[in-house]
Design a protein around this motif. Structure first.
Motif, mmCIF file in Angstrom:
data_model
loop_
_atom_site.group_PDB
_atom_site.id
_atom_site.type_symbol
_atom_site.label_atom_id
_atom_site.label_comp_id
_atom_site.label_asym_id
_atom_site.label_seq_id
_atom_site.Cartn_x
_atom_site.Cartn_y
_atom_site.Cartn_z
ATOM 1 N N HIS A 46 0.931 -1.219 0.123
ATOM 2 C CA HIS A 46 0.056 0.070 -0.045
ATOM 3 C C HIS A 46 0.871 1.209 0.197
ATOM 4 N N HIS A 82 1.095 4.414 -2.842
ATOM 5 C CA HIS A 82 0.990 5.903 -2.557
ATOM 6 C C HIS A 82 2.189 6.571 -3.369
ATOM 7 N N SER A 113 -0.247 9.619 5.645
ATOM 8 C CA SER A 113 -1.505 9.364 5.659
ATOM 9 C C SER A 113 -2.068 8.934 7.087
ATOM 10 N N ASP A 136 -6.735 7.213 -0.743
ATOM 11 C CA ASP A 136 -6.652 5.791 -1.198
ATOM 12 C C ASP A 136 -7.404 5.826 -2.552
#
Ligand code: KG4
Ligand code: ZN
Length: 353
Positions: A112, A116, A137, A315
């Motif tokens: 993940h 990003h 985040s 996201d």
């Protein structure tokens, strides 16, 4: 031309996208669960997982429709394997696995955080490596030196709250709802008196961050509590009794909080990028959508700066497709026995010492 169908479900957004050659998103569909989680003031993992289950296939269908892409035009399926909420990850990853198996396509597990950072490859210009990435985040605040795709060296990160978590907690204190970043930022813009100063944790000599002291300072400010104690920390003697200082308006507190976060993040990121002779500075993650942070980094960066548009900071699955393209050679057979959690670990950043 390589077309990847990408799925993201690590937290509270169900997302799917079709990405060409890791550089161009033909579609990017995000079904937000914000309204659902606003009722509880934060994400309840089981509720998120159940909602992913409901939203996933319609979101995938919509991503293919908007991209005008049939199953026969796809070359691979990718999904976030971690880090994230386990129950939420399982839904998206196993759906991707099932779709890949049914269509005879290879499956790519994506980290993940790398996703990003990879959102910065979806623009017209390509960032130069090595790059310094500031990932901010709801769950992460990391300064990563990116030497290649999937090759990251962690230089620093938060010692307590993530930047987005601090935004969410302060927004909650100010009764602004969830997620807190956007409403807090909107409120900050309305502040007329901009003289309040809140602490900044510079942690000199380290590339780490800390936001918990700032959060406590906001709490004291909002409650109108003086932060000055007597010589040994006891409350100062008050004669004659005076009323505690009145709390400043919420807009002023929001403004001072945002200034403090944007100041520390931008100054440290710009300085470390210069020190490491980085070819570019990359911003990523939901907090990179913050207008004040974007402005401050633009003022301070001395190397070419890349910040994705706001909808690719929060996201989304386009960023997962961008990262997956760089790992086509690591694709797995979806029919092979696979343990999502060991895959999630494999999908996590390959950090070198
Ligand atoms: O990257 P993201 O969508 O999800 C995670 O991987 O955590 O980031 C969500 C975080 C939340 O904490 C949210 O409040 C924050 O990003 N955020 C913002 C803004 N937009 C989203 N924070 C400050 N300003 C914004 N405009
Ligand atoms: Zn994220």
């Amino acid at each position: 031309m390589t077309r990847i169908l990408a799925i993201e479900s690590s937290c509270d957004e169900t997302a799917a996208a079709v990405v060409v050659d890791g550089r161009r998103a033909l579609s990017s569909v995000v079904a937000s669960q914000d309204e659902l989680h606003a009722r509880t003031g934060g994400v309840v993992p089981e509720v998120a997982a159940r909602q992913h289950l409901r939203a996933l296939l319609p979101v995938v269908r919509e991503a293919l429709r908007r991209a005008e892409c049939g199953w026969d035009n796809l070359d691979a399926v990718a999904a976030t394997a971690g880090p994230g909420l386990p129950g939420a990850l399982v839904v998206g990853f196993n759906a991707a696995r099932g779709l890949a198996y049914a269509r005879g396509l290879p499956l790519i597990a994506v980290d993940h955080i790398e996703g990003h950072v990879s959102a910065n490859w979806l623009g017209a210009e390509e960032p130069e490596l090595p790059a310094l990435a500031l990932v901010v985040s709801g769950g992460h605040t990391e300064l990563l030196l990116m030497e290649g795709h999937g090759q990251f060296r962690r230089l620093g990160g938060t010692r307590d709250d993530a930047a987005g978590e601090a935004f969410d907690k302060v927004a909650r204190l100010l009764d602004l709802g969830y997620p807190g970043g956007p409403p807090l930022s909107a409120l900050a813009r309305t502040a007329t008196d901009r003289t309040l100063t809140l602490p900044r944790a510079w942690l000199r000599g380290s590339d780490d961050f800390s936001f918990s002291g700032l959060k406590t300072a906001v709490l004291h400010t909002v409650r109108g509590v003086s932060q000055q104690g007597g010589p040994s920390g006891e409350p100062p003697p008050v004669t004659p009794p005076v009323a505690p200082p009145a709390a400043p308006p919420a807009a002023e507190v929001a403004w001072a909080f945002e200034e403090s976060v944007a100041d520390v993040l931008s100054r440290k990121a710009a300085r470390v990028a210069e020190r490491e002779a980085a070819g570019s500075l990359l911003l990523a993650g939901g907090v990179a959508a913050n207008a004040r942070l974007r402005e401050r980094v633009q003022e301070r960066a001395t190397v070419p700066l890349f910040i994705p548009p706001p909808d690719l900071c929060t996201d989304n699955a386009a960023m997962i497709g961008a990262a997956a393209f760089r790992h086509l050679d690591e694709a797995v057979d979806p029919a092979a026995p696979l343990d999502i959690f060991s895959t999630a670990r494999r999908g996590s950043l390959r950090l070198s010492a």
